[in-house]
Design a protein around this motif. Structure first.
Motif, mmCIF file in Angstrom:
data_model
loop_
_atom_site.group_PDB
_atom_site.id
_atom_site.type_symbol
_atom_site.label_atom_id
_atom_site.label_comp_id
_atom_site.label_asym_id
_atom_site.label_seq_id
_atom_site.Cartn_x
_atom_site.Cartn_y
_atom_site.Cartn_z
ATOM 1 N N ASN A 113 0.803 -1.245 0.096
ATOM 2 C CA ASN A 113 0.168 0.071 0.117
ATOM 3 C C ASN A 113 0.705 1.291 0.037
ATOM 4 N N VAL A 114 2.078 1.129 0.715
ATOM 5 C CA VAL A 114 2.798 2.350 0.889
ATOM 6 C C VAL A 114 3.450 2.663 -0.787
ATOM 7 N N VAL A 115 3.892 1.613 -1.375
ATOM 8 C CA VAL A 115 4.555 1.682 -2.687
ATOM 9 C C VAL A 115 3.293 2.288 -3.809
ATOM 10 N N ARG A 116 2.028 1.728 -3.742
ATOM 11 C CA ARG A 116 1.070 2.249 -4.479
ATOM 12 C C ARG A 116 0.829 3.800 -4.369
ATOM 13 N N GLU A 117 0.888 3.985 -2.982
ATOM 14 C CA GLU A 117 0.508 5.612 -2.832
ATOM 15 C C GLU A 117 1.670 6.412 -3.114
ATOM 16 N N LEU A 118 3.065 6.056 -3.197
ATOM 17 C CA LEU A 118 4.109 6.804 -3.530
ATOM 18 C C LEU A 118 3.843 6.988 -5.085
ATOM 19 N N TRP A 119 3.593 6.062 -5.789
ATOM 20 C CA TRP A 119 3.428 6.025 -7.232
ATOM 21 C C TRP A 119 2.452 6.881 -7.437
ATOM 22 N N LYS A 120 0.976 6.890 -6.889
ATOM 23 C CA LYS A 120 -0.184 7.762 -7.112
ATOM 24 C C LYS A 120 0.266 8.997 -7.011
ATOM 25 N N GLN A 121 0.915 9.535 -5.936
ATOM 26 C CA GLN A 121 1.143 11.052 -5.562
ATOM 27 C C GLN A 121 2.464 11.473 -6.463
ATOM 28 N N GLY A 122 3.043 10.777 -7.169
ATOM 29 C CA GLY A 122 4.178 11.190 -8.146
ATOM 30 C C GLY A 122 5.286 11.386 -7.376
ATOM 31 N N THR A 123 5.510 10.762 -6.233
ATOM 32 C CA THR A 123 6.944 10.683 -5.543
ATOM 33 C C THR A 123 7.741 9.694 -6.120
ATOM 34 N N THR A 124 8.582 10.185 -7.065
ATOM 35 C CA THR A 124 9.281 9.119 -8.094
ATOM 36 C C THR A 124 10.681 8.706 -7.089
ATOM 37 N N ARG A 125 11.038 9.626 -6.145
ATOM 38 C CA ARG A 125 12.301 9.244 -5.314
ATOM 39 C C ARG A 125 12.168 9.503 -4.000
ATOM 40 N N LYS A 422 8.670 4.675 -18.263
ATOM 41 C CA LYS A 422 7.544 5.162 -17.764
ATOM 42 C C LYS A 422 6.971 3.836 -16.961
ATOM 43 N N ILE A 423 6.609 4.474 -15.487
ATOM 44 C CA ILE A 423 6.134 3.619 -14.694
ATOM 45 C C ILE A 423 4.690 3.541 -14.466
ATOM 46 N N GLU A 424 4.090 2.500 -14.793
ATOM 47 C CA GLU A 424 2.660 2.335 -14.626
ATOM 48 C C GLU A 424 2.222 2.124 -13.069
ATOM 49 N N GLU A 425 0.860 1.929 -12.820
ATOM 50 C CA GLU A 425 0.564 1.534 -11.454
ATOM 51 C C GLU A 425 0.841 0.169 -11.145
ATOM 52 N N PRO A 426 1.566 0.030 -10.039
ATOM 53 C CA PRO A 426 2.003 -1.191 -9.318
ATOM 54 C C PRO A 426 0.817 -2.337 -9.463
ATOM 55 N N GLN A 427 1.037 -3.397 -9.770
ATOM 56 C CA GLN A 427 0.080 -4.394 -10.030
ATOM 57 C C GLN A 427 0.454 -5.561 -8.611
ATOM 58 N N PHE A 428 0.051 -4.950 -7.572
ATOM 59 C CA PHE A 428 0.266 -6.264 -6.640
ATOM 60 C C PHE A 428 -0.687 -5.492 -5.420
#
Ligand code: GUN
Ligand code: FE
Length: 428
Positions: A113-125, A422-428
């Motif tokens: 859930n953490v990784v998905r949220e980082l992705w979602k909010q545009g935190t790339t690093r 390009k990174i897509e929404e994590p699939q897990f």
């Protein structure tokens, strides 16, 4: 076709090559080769005439956001117990939650859930604390790598002043950390380990000495907390009467810039400590949401920057409640204004362009050439579709960026890139 991947991205390009100075190219092009920026152009040079162009039309293209301090296991605690101050908050909410990460299945679920949220909010690093648990920390790194995000991740160390459920012996702590380093230092391309003494009160002198040796032996960076809360500062003084101030405790154990170092908070620093940070190039992870929520105080960011201390922004989940770096920018703007109102000698409030720099290149520089679109920078980028924010008035690109920061959200982020991928929404 060359062997190296070359592409151009078209859109309204915005970045801050210097603190407080936007570079804006309306309908411009960013040429990216092998994941790195070759150049930014108003018109595509003839040499690139046959290049594949990814046309983002009327959208904004900005550097990805960088979060310099985030406790991944505390993500599930967001919003909890924020009417307490630091030490009781740690004891009541944080330590019991972190103890659960001994259970790898629990950790995996929570960290997804953490990784998905980082992705979602545009935190790339980001620079993350995990917990004292080695296996769960490696699981977090594996998930970040799968998602294509870039990060430093630390196995936390704590061998004193901690509850039985979340404490290690000095020996176990150092042994597990060395195993953690051996296992992860070359394992992932963009996810790397970082030495993570939690803070002085929970780390014995032997532990701090040992961690500093490991940081040098494996050539890895260091993260911790510094001068967040008045009671914490007084406690460190009691624990280390031999040191003139909090920062010099880290310095005496060579945990203060001998390897690249980032310290969260940095609110109650003396002039000597600020000078030491500037000299040793120790980064401040400015965490205004957290500093507000836990009644910690206001960090003197303008003064730190003037003194030459490198600064980036941080959510400090879950002292902070919001993963979004634009939300952290707004909080940073607001506290800098309050500080100025209280005493104008603190210097001017931070401008939006200055905060945009801190959110991108300021924090990004901890990773190297990151957070800008200058030549040679890794292409970490977000594509912003702000059409939902448009109203009856035409807006300049700068105004559109301001409005995205203040009133936009993750729904406006329509593409994310890390080092050219390009990174897509994590699939897990
Ligand atoms: N100081 C030591 N541990 C922590 C933590 O988990 N959060 C914050 N905000 N400060 C700390
Ligand atoms: Fe923290």
């Amino acid at each position: 076709m060359s062997a190296v991947d070359v592409k151009a991205y078209k859109g309204h390009v915005v970045f801050t090559p210097q603190f407080g100075r936007y570079e804006i190219i309306e309908n411009g092009y960013i040429v990216v080769e092998g994941g790195k920026v070759k150049g930014v152009y108003q018109d595509l040079p003839a040499a690139y005439a046959n290049l594949e162009v990814i046309d983002y039309g009327d959208k904004l293209i900005i550097p990805g956001f960088v979060d310099l301090h985030f406790h991944a296991p505390q993500f599930v605690n967001r919003g909890l117990g924020l009417d307490k101050e630091l030490i009781p908050w740690l004891e009541t909410y944080t330590f019991p939650e972190e103890s659960k990460y001994k259970d790898l299945a629990y950790a995996k679920k929570a960290y997804q859930n953490v990784v998905r949220e980082l992705w979602k909010q545009g935190t790339t690093r980001c620079v993350l604390f995990a917990t004292i648990h080695k296996d769960a920390t490696i699981k977090l790194m594996e998930l970040l790598d799968k998602a294509g995000l870039a990060a430093y991740v630390g196995k936390v160390n704590m061998d004193r002043n901690a509850p039985d459920i979340l404490i290690e012996t000095t020996e176990d702590s150092l042994r597990d950390t060395e195993e953690f380093l051996k296992e992860t230092v070359d394992k992932y391309e963009k996810v790397k380990p970082i030495i993570t003494p939690r803070f002085v009160p929970t780390c014995s002198p032997e532990l701090m000495r040992g961690l500093s040796e490991l940081a040098r032996k494996y050539n890895v960076p260091i993260q911790s907390h510094l001068s967040e809360n008045r009671s914490e500062v007084a406690w460190v003084k009691e624990l280390h009467p031999e040191c003139p101030n909090y920062a010099s405790v880290y310095e005496q154990f060579q945990l203060f810039g001998q390897q690249p170092t980032v310290m969260a908070h940095c609110i109650y620093l003396t002039d000597e400590e600020i000078e030491l940070m500037a000299r040793n190039k120790v980064y401040v992870a400015h965490s205004p949401h957290s500093n507000n929520n836990l009644s910690s105080g206001i960090s003197p960011i303008r003064k730190l920057i003037k003194a030459g201390v490198p600064v980036g922004l941080a959510s400090d989940i879950s002292g902070g409640h919001d993963v979004s770096i634009p939300s952290v920018m707004v909080a940073a703007a607001q506290v800098s204004k309050l500080k100025w109102v209280e005493d104008s000698a603190n210097g001017d409030p931070l401008s939006t362009a200055e905060l945009f720099y801190l959110a991108t290149k300021g924090g990004g520089s901890f990773f190297g050439k990151v957070g800008s679109f200058e030549e040679g920078y890794e292409f970490d980028a977000l594509v912003i579709d702000d059409s939902s924010l448009a109203d009856v008035n035409p807006r300049t690109i700068e105004e559109r960026l301001q409005r995205f920061i203040y009133i936009g959200d993750d729904r406006n982020i329509v593409a994310r890139y890390v080092a050219g991928k390009k990174i897509e929404e994590p699939q897990f």
